[in-house]
Design a protein around this motif. Structure first.
Motif, mmCIF file in Angstrom:
data_model
loop_
_atom_site.group_PDB
_atom_site.id
_atom_site.type_symbol
_atom_site.label_atom_id
_atom_site.label_comp_id
_atom_site.label_asym_id
_atom_site.label_seq_id
_atom_site.Cartn_x
_atom_site.Cartn_y
_atom_site.Cartn_z
ATOM 1 N N TYR A 76 0.865 -1.181 0.000
ATOM 2 C CA TYR A 76 0.000 0.000 0.000
ATOM 3 C C TYR A 76 0.901 1.229 0.000
ATOM 4 N N THR A 77 0.815 2.036 -1.052
ATOM 5 C CA THR A 77 1.673 3.205 -1.184
ATOM 6 C C THR A 77 1.113 4.360 -0.363
ATOM 7 N N LEU A 78 1.969 4.890 0.514
ATOM 8 C CA LEU A 78 1.583 5.988 1.394
ATOM 9 C C LEU A 78 2.047 7.345 0.879
ATOM 10 N N LYS A 79 3.191 7.351 0.190
ATOM 11 C CA LYS A 79 3.800 8.614 -0.221
ATOM 12 C C LYS A 79 4.709 8.359 -1.417
ATOM 13 N N GLY A 80 4.832 9.323 -2.308
ATOM 14 C CA GLY A 80 5.726 9.186 -3.456
ATOM 15 C C GLY A 80 5.120 8.311 -4.538
ATOM 16 N N SER A 81 5.987 7.810 -5.423
ATOM 17 C CA SER A 81 5.529 6.918 -6.490
ATOM 18 C C SER A 81 6.629 5.923 -6.833
ATOM 19 N N TRP A 82 6.215 4.816 -7.432
ATOM 20 C CA TRP A 82 7.148 3.766 -7.830
ATOM 21 C C TRP A 82 6.469 2.899 -8.877
ATOM 22 N N PHE A 83 7.267 2.036 -9.511
ATOM 23 C CA PHE A 83 6.740 1.119 -10.516
ATOM 24 C C PHE A 83 7.687 -0.066 -10.632
ATOM 25 N N TYR A 84 7.219 -1.094 -11.315
ATOM 26 C CA TYR A 84 8.101 -2.206 -11.655
ATOM 27 C C TYR A 84 8.626 -1.975 -13.060
ATOM 28 N N LYS A 85 9.914 -2.200 -13.226
ATOM 29 C CA LYS A 85 10.542 -2.028 -14.537
ATOM 30 C C LYS A 85 9.786 -2.808 -15.604
ATOM 31 N N GLU A 86 9.258 -3.953 -15.226
ATOM 32 C CA GLU A 86 8.536 -4.808 -16.159
ATOM 33 C C GLU A 86 7.139 -4.266 -16.488
ATOM 34 N N TYR A 87 6.636 -3.323 -15.700
ATOM 35 C CA TYR A 87 5.301 -2.728 -15.892
ATOM 36 C C TYR A 87 5.380 -1.206 -15.734
ATOM 37 N N PRO A 88 6.138 -0.531 -16.581
ATOM 38 C CA PRO A 88 6.375 0.906 -16.390
ATOM 39 C C PRO A 88 5.116 1.766 -16.512
ATOM 40 N N ASP A 89 4.081 1.245 -17.142
ATOM 41 C CA ASP A 89 2.854 2.024 -17.317
ATOM 42 C C ASP A 89 1.896 1.879 -16.132
ATOM 43 N N GLN A 90 2.285 1.115 -15.102
ATOM 44 C CA GLN A 90 1.426 0.925 -13.930
ATOM 45 C C GLN A 90 2.100 1.524 -12.694
ATOM 46 N N VAL A 91 2.209 2.834 -12.680
ATOM 47 C CA VAL A 91 2.872 3.550 -11.593
ATOM 48 C C VAL A 91 1.986 3.524 -10.351
ATOM 49 N N GLN A 92 2.599 3.192 -9.230
ATOM 50 C CA GLN A 92 1.905 3.170 -7.946
ATOM 51 C C GLN A 92 2.083 4.529 -7.276
ATOM 52 N N VAL A 93 0.985 5.118 -6.826
ATOM 53 C CA VAL A 93 0.977 6.442 -6.199
ATOM 54 C C VAL A 93 0.262 6.337 -4.855
ATOM 55 N N PRO A 94 0.281 7.385 -4.025
ATOM 56 C CA PRO A 94 -0.405 7.301 -2.738
ATOM 57 C C PRO A 94 -1.851 6.827 -2.911
ATOM 58 N N GLY A 95 -2.202 5.829 -2.110
ATOM 59 C CA GLY A 95 -3.527 5.232 -2.188
ATOM 60 C C GLY A 95 -3.569 3.967 -3.024
ATOM 61 N N SER A 96 -2.499 3.659 -3.755
ATOM 62 C CA SER A 96 -2.468 2.443 -4.574
ATOM 63 C C SER A 96 -2.252 1.226 -3.685
#
Length: 187
Positions: A76-96
């Motif tokens: 569960y993403t609380l702050k910032g953003s991240w993604f998996y190199k294998e899925y660059p179009d599915q960026v995780q952001v706060p609330g993800s």
């Protein structure tokens, strides 16, 4: 069941004398625990159940090596953003909220363009098996590794004992009798 329960349930339950709870604000950050810019706060490390819960804190531009999960992961993403190199179009952001099934493999990336640390709450079943860029084994990160990382990071940071939740302790249901204590009957 505990002493506060008003009735006896018709099922068995583990005894519990107190509520096992932590305030994350009281748990120190294990700085650079998995490399520069990769920090965490330990919340739970239970090697017997094979589960851990941590708050991961990642600096902008961090890449965590490719890893295979031996069990499921909840993130569960609380702050910032991240993604998996294998899925660059599915960026995780706060609330993800992210669910990773057992045996998934990927490479964790934090964009260099982030202006703040990325903070993610993870519940991990089993462990992460890390590999280098050529696919060679590097390390395993699991509950027992987390317990040892907490000890070494706390010592390096000059911290007192770090409070986190941990599992029970494996043992015998009945104390094992030592061989020397057995009395043999005459033949």
């Amino acid at each position: 069941m505990n002493d506060q329960t008003t009735f006896k349930a018709p099922v068995f339950s583990l005894p519990q004398d107190e509520l096992l709870t932590l305030n994350v604000n009281d748990v120190p950050v294990m700085k650079d625990a998995l490399g520069p810019g990769i920090h965490f706060q330990p919340l739970l490390a239970d090697p017997e159940a094979g589960v851990s819960a941590v708050i991961g804190i990642f600096s902008p531009g961090i890449v965590v090596s490719s890893h295979l999960h031996t069990g499921a992961v909840h993130g569960y993403t609380l702050k910032g953003s991240w993604f998996y190199k294998e899925y660059p179009d599915q960026v995780q952001v706060p609330g993800s909220y992210l669910y990773e099934p057992s045996s998934s493999m990927h490479t964790f990336c934090v964009p260099e363009t982030n202006t703040e640390d990325t903070v993610v709450f993870f519940i991990v079943f089993g462990g992460n098996i890390h590999f280098d860029d050529e696919g060679r084994f590097v390390s395993i990160l699991d509950a027992i590794t987390i317990q040892n990382l907490v000890k070494s990071c706390a010592a390096a940071q000059g911290l007192d004992a770090v409070q986190y939740l941990k599992g029970g302790s494996a043992g015998y249901a009945v104390e094992k009798v030592k061989e020397s204590a057995r009395v043999s009957e005459p033949a």
